[in-house]
Design a protein around this motif. Structure first.
Motif, PDB file in Angstrom:
ATOM      1  N   ARG A  35      39.998   1.429  66.246  1.00 40.64           N
ATOM      2  CA  ARG A  35      39.013   2.244  66.969  1.00 40.64           C
ATOM      3  C   ARG A  35      37.597   1.854  66.569  1.00 40.64           C
ATOM      4  O   ARG A  35      36.713   1.719  67.418  1.00 40.64           O
ATOM      5  CB  ARG A  35      39.248   3.731  66.711  1.00 40.64           C
ATOM      6  CG  ARG A  35      40.365   4.334  67.534  1.00 40.64           C
ATOM      7  CD  ARG A  35      40.376   5.856  67.441  1.00 40.64           C
ATOM      8  NE  ARG A  35      40.672   6.327  66.089  1.00 40.64           N
ATOM      9  CZ  ARG A  35      41.896   6.445  65.586  1.00 40.64           C
ATOM     10  NH1 ARG A  35      42.935   6.111  66.309  1.00 40.64           N
ATOM     11  NH2 ARG A  35      42.073   6.898  64.371  1.00 40.64           N
ATOM     12  N   GLU A  36      37.375   1.654  65.267  1.00 44.43           N
ATOM     13  CA  GLU A  36      36.049   1.252  64.787  1.00 44.43           C
ATOM     14  C   GLU A  36      35.645  -0.101  65.366  1.00 44.43           C
ATOM     15  O   GLU A  36      34.510  -0.278  65.809  1.00 44.43           O
ATOM     16  CB  GLU A  36      36.030   1.208  63.263  1.00 44.43           C
ATOM     17  CG  GLU A  36      36.136   2.573  62.607  1.00 44.43           C
ATOM     18  CD  GLU A  36      36.294   2.493  61.095  1.00 44.43           C
ATOM     19  OE1 GLU A  36      36.252   1.384  60.528  1.00 44.43           O
ATOM     20  OE2 GLU A  36      36.471   3.557  60.479  1.00 44.43           O
ATOM     21  N   LEU A  37      36.584  -1.045  65.376  1.00 40.36           N
ATOM     22  CA  LEU A  37      36.287  -2.363  65.939  1.00 40.36           C
ATOM     23  C   LEU A  37      36.027  -2.270  67.440  1.00 40.36           C
ATOM     24  O   LEU A  37      35.159  -2.960  67.974  1.00 40.36           O
ATOM     25  CB  LEU A  37      37.424  -3.334  65.648  1.00 40.36           C
ATOM     26  CG  LEU A  37      37.539  -3.785  64.202  1.00 40.36           C
ATOM     27  CD1 LEU A  37      38.828  -4.569  64.001  1.00 40.36           C
ATOM     28  CD2 LEU A  37      36.340  -4.613  63.793  1.00 40.36           C
ATOM     29  N   GLY A  38      36.771  -1.413  68.122  1.00 40.17           N
ATOM     30  CA  GLY A  38      36.548  -1.210  69.548  1.00 40.17           C
ATOM     31  C   GLY A  38      35.148  -0.701  69.831  1.00 40.17           C
ATOM     32  O   GLY A  38      34.482  -1.161  70.769  1.00 40.17           O
ATOM     33  N   LYS A  39      34.671   0.227  69.022  1.00 43.58           N
ATOM     34  CA  LYS A  39      33.312   0.742  69.185  1.00 43.58           C
ATOM     35  C   LYS A  39      32.284  -0.371  68.983  1.00 43.58           C
ATOM     36  O   LYS A  39      31.310  -0.469  69.730  1.00 43.58           O
ATOM     37  CB  LYS A  39      33.050   1.873  68.189  1.00 43.58           C
ATOM     38  CG  LYS A  39      33.770   3.160  68.521  1.00 43.58           C
ATOM     39  CD  LYS A  39      33.487   4.225  67.469  1.00 43.58           C
ATOM     40  CE  LYS A  39      34.308   5.464  67.715  1.00 43.58           C
ATOM     41  NZ  LYS A  39      34.090   6.469  66.662  1.00 43.58           N
ATOM     42  N   ILE A  40      32.527  -1.216  67.996  1.00 47.72           N
ATOM     43  CA  ILE A  40      31.610  -2.329  67.731  1.00 47.72           C
ATOM     44  C   ILE A  40      31.584  -3.288  68.912  1.00 47.72           C
ATOM     45  O   ILE A  40      30.520  -3.743  69.337  1.00 47.72           O
ATOM     46  CB  ILE A  40      31.994  -3.054  66.428  1.00 47.72           C
ATOM     47  CG1 ILE A  40      31.750  -2.141  65.227  1.00 47.72           C
ATOM     48  CG2 ILE A  40      31.238  -4.363  66.276  1.00 47.72           C
ATOM     49  CD1 ILE A  40      32.357  -2.633  63.936  1.00 47.72           C
ATOM     50  N   LEU A  41      32.755  -3.586  69.471  1.00 45.75           N
ATOM     51  CA  LEU A  41      32.826  -4.480  70.627  1.00 45.75           C
ATOM     52  C   LEU A  41      32.050  -3.900  71.808  1.00 45.75           C
ATOM     53  O   LEU A  41      31.352  -4.628  72.522  1.00 45.75           O
ATOM     54  CB  LEU A  41      34.277  -4.740  71.020  1.00 45.75           C
ATOM     55  CG  LEU A  41      35.085  -5.598  70.053  1.00 45.75           C
ATOM     56  CD1 LEU A  41      36.549  -5.620  70.463  1.00 45.75           C
ATOM     57  CD2 LEU A  41      34.524  -7.004  69.979  1.00 45.75           C
ATOM     58  N   LEU A  42      32.162  -2.602  72.015  1.00 48.31           N
ATOM     59  CA  LEU A  42      31.430  -1.970  73.106  1.00 48.31           C
ATOM     60  C   LEU A  42      29.922  -1.991  72.854  1.00 48.31           C
ATOM     61  O   LEU A  42      29.134  -2.204  73.774  1.00 48.31           O
ATOM     62  CB  LEU A  42      31.912  -0.530  73.312  1.00 48.31           C
ATOM     63  CG  LEU A  42      33.316  -0.384  73.881  1.00 48.31           C
ATOM     64  CD1 LEU A  42      33.743   1.081  73.855  1.00 48.31           C
ATOM     65  CD2 LEU A  42      33.395  -0.943  75.283  1.00 48.31           C
ATOM     66  N   GLU A  43      29.525  -1.782  71.604  1.00 56.09           N
ATOM     67  CA  GLU A  43      28.101  -1.767  71.264  1.00 56.09           C
ATOM     68  C   GLU A  43      27.432  -3.122  71.503  1.00 56.09           C
ATOM     69  O   GLU A  43      26.273  -3.175  71.882  1.00 56.09           O
ATOM     70  CB  GLU A  43      27.910  -1.355  69.802  1.00 56.09           C
ATOM     71  CG  GLU A  43      28.186   0.110  69.544  1.00 56.09           C
ATOM     72  CD  GLU A  43      28.159   0.452  68.058  1.00 56.09           C
ATOM     73  OE1 GLU A  43      27.862  -0.428  67.228  1.00 56.09           O
ATOM     74  OE2 GLU A  43      28.448   1.618  67.735  1.00 56.09           O
ATOM     75  N   GLY A  45      28.605  -5.491  73.641  1.00 55.62           N
ATOM     76  CA  GLY A  45      28.907  -6.019  74.962  1.00 55.62           C
ATOM     77  C   GLY A  45      30.061  -6.995  75.007  1.00 55.62           C
ATOM     78  O   GLY A  45      30.252  -7.691  76.001  1.00 55.62           O
ATOM     79  N   ALA A  46      30.849  -7.063  73.961  1.00 55.02           N
ATOM     80  CA  ALA A  46      31.943  -8.037  73.892  1.00 55.02           C
ATOM     81  C   ALA A  46      33.140  -7.648  74.748  1.00 55.02           C
ATOM     82  O   ALA A  46      34.064  -8.443  74.895  1.00 55.02           O
ATOM     83  CB  ALA A  46      32.386  -8.228  72.442  1.00 55.02           C
ATOM     84  N   GLU A  47      33.102  -6.465  75.366  1.00 51.43           N
ATOM     85  CA  GLU A  47      34.237  -6.076  76.204  1.00 51.43           C
ATOM     86  C   GLU A  47      34.353  -6.950  77.446  1.00 51.43           C
ATOM     87  O   GLU A  47      35.374  -6.955  78.125  1.00 51.43           O
ATOM     88  CB  GLU A  47      34.163  -4.593  76.591  1.00 51.43           C
ATOM     89  CG  GLU A  47      33.117  -4.253  77.629  1.00 51.43           C
ATOM     90  CD  GLU A  47      31.725  -4.042  77.040  1.00 51.43           C
ATOM     91  OE1 GLU A  47      30.838  -3.661  77.818  1.00 51.43           O
ATOM     92  OE2 GLU A  47      31.506  -4.245  75.839  1.00 51.43           O
ATOM     93  N   THR A  48      33.322  -7.725  77.734  1.00 50.33           N
ATOM     94  CA  THR A  48      33.361  -8.614  78.901  1.00 50.33           C
ATOM     95  C   THR A  48      34.040  -9.945  78.598  1.00 50.33           C
ATOM     96  O   THR A  48      34.356 -10.693  79.519  1.00 50.33           O
ATOM     97  CB  THR A  48      31.935  -8.886  79.415  1.00 50.33           C
ATOM     98  OG1 THR A  48      31.179  -9.486  78.361  1.00 50.33           O
ATOM     99  CG2 THR A  48      31.264  -7.594  79.846  1.00 50.33           C
ATOM    100  N   ILE A  49      34.270 -10.226  77.320  1.00 49.13           N
ATOM    101  CA  ILE A  49      34.947 -11.466  76.926  1.00 49.13           C
ATOM    102  C   ILE A  49      36.439 -11.328  77.222  1.00 49.13           C
ATOM    103  O   ILE A  49      37.041 -10.281  76.960  1.00 49.13           O
ATOM    104  CB  ILE A  49      34.740 -11.752  75.428  1.00 49.13           C
ATOM    105  CG1 ILE A  49      33.258 -11.922  75.119  1.00 49.13           C
ATOM    106  CG2 ILE A  49      35.526 -12.982  74.991  1.00 49.13           C
ATOM    107  CD1 ILE A  49      32.956 -12.026  73.633  1.00 49.13           C
ATOM    108  N   GLU A  50      37.013 -12.376  77.774  1.00 46.86           N
ATOM    109  CA  GLU A  50      38.455 -12.368  78.039  1.00 46.86           C
ATOM    110  C   GLU A  50      39.220 -12.213  76.722  1.00 46.86           C
ATOM    111  O   GLU A  50      38.809 -12.732  75.691  1.00 46.86           O
ATOM    112  CB  GLU A  50      38.884 -13.663  78.726  1.00 46.86           C
ATOM    113  CG  GLU A  50      38.379 -13.804  80.136  1.00 46.86           C
ATOM    114  CD  GLU A  50      38.966 -12.775  81.087  1.00 46.86           C
ATOM    115  OE1 GLU A  50      40.149 -12.421  80.917  1.00 46.86           O
ATOM    116  OE2 GLU A  50      38.225 -12.322  81.974  1.00 46.86           O
ATOM    117  N   THR A  51      40.331 -11.516  76.781  1.00 47.52           N
ATOM    118  CA  THR A  51      41.137 -11.239  75.585  1.00 47.52           C
ATOM    119  C   THR A  51      41.538 -12.521  74.863  1.00 47.52           C
ATOM    120  O   THR A  51      41.406 -12.615  73.643  1.00 47.52           O
ATOM    121  CB  THR A  51      42.396 -10.442  75.970  1.00 47.52           C
ATOM    122  OG1 THR A  51      41.986  -9.264  76.661  1.00 47.52           O
ATOM    123  CG2 THR A  51      43.199 -10.053  74.747  1.00 47.52           C
TER     124      THR A  51
END
Length: 76
Positions: A35-43, A45-51
């Motif tokens: 969850r913590e890493l997910g928040k960092i990714l959202l902060e 903008g890394a959620e746009t990177i393909e998995t």
């Protein structure tokens, strides 16, 4: 009333209970870390990177070493 002397069977049962508790704690902490890493990714903008690209990026960074990667990415 006298207490019976602990035996190996009792010790093994206690150890198994402790192991189960540690396994449950590990699961909880892994989920919390995710969850913590997910928040960092959202902060950042890394959620746009393909998995698959994100996995490759992280694996390569860990292979090379985080400090080396950050040194290469830092502006000169």
């Amino acid at each position: 009333m006298a207490r019976s002397k602990p035996n190996a069977r009792h010790a093994l049962l206690k150890l198994r209970e402790q192991r189960d508790a540690l396994d449950a704690e590990e699961v909880r902490l892994r989920e919390e870390a995710a969850r913590e890493l997910g928040k960092i990714l959202l902060e950042c903008g890394a959620e746009t990177i393909e998995t698959t690209q994100l996995k490759q990026l992280i694996r390569a960074s860990l292979t090379i070493g985080i400090d080396d990667v950050l040194g290469r990415l830092a502006p000169a």
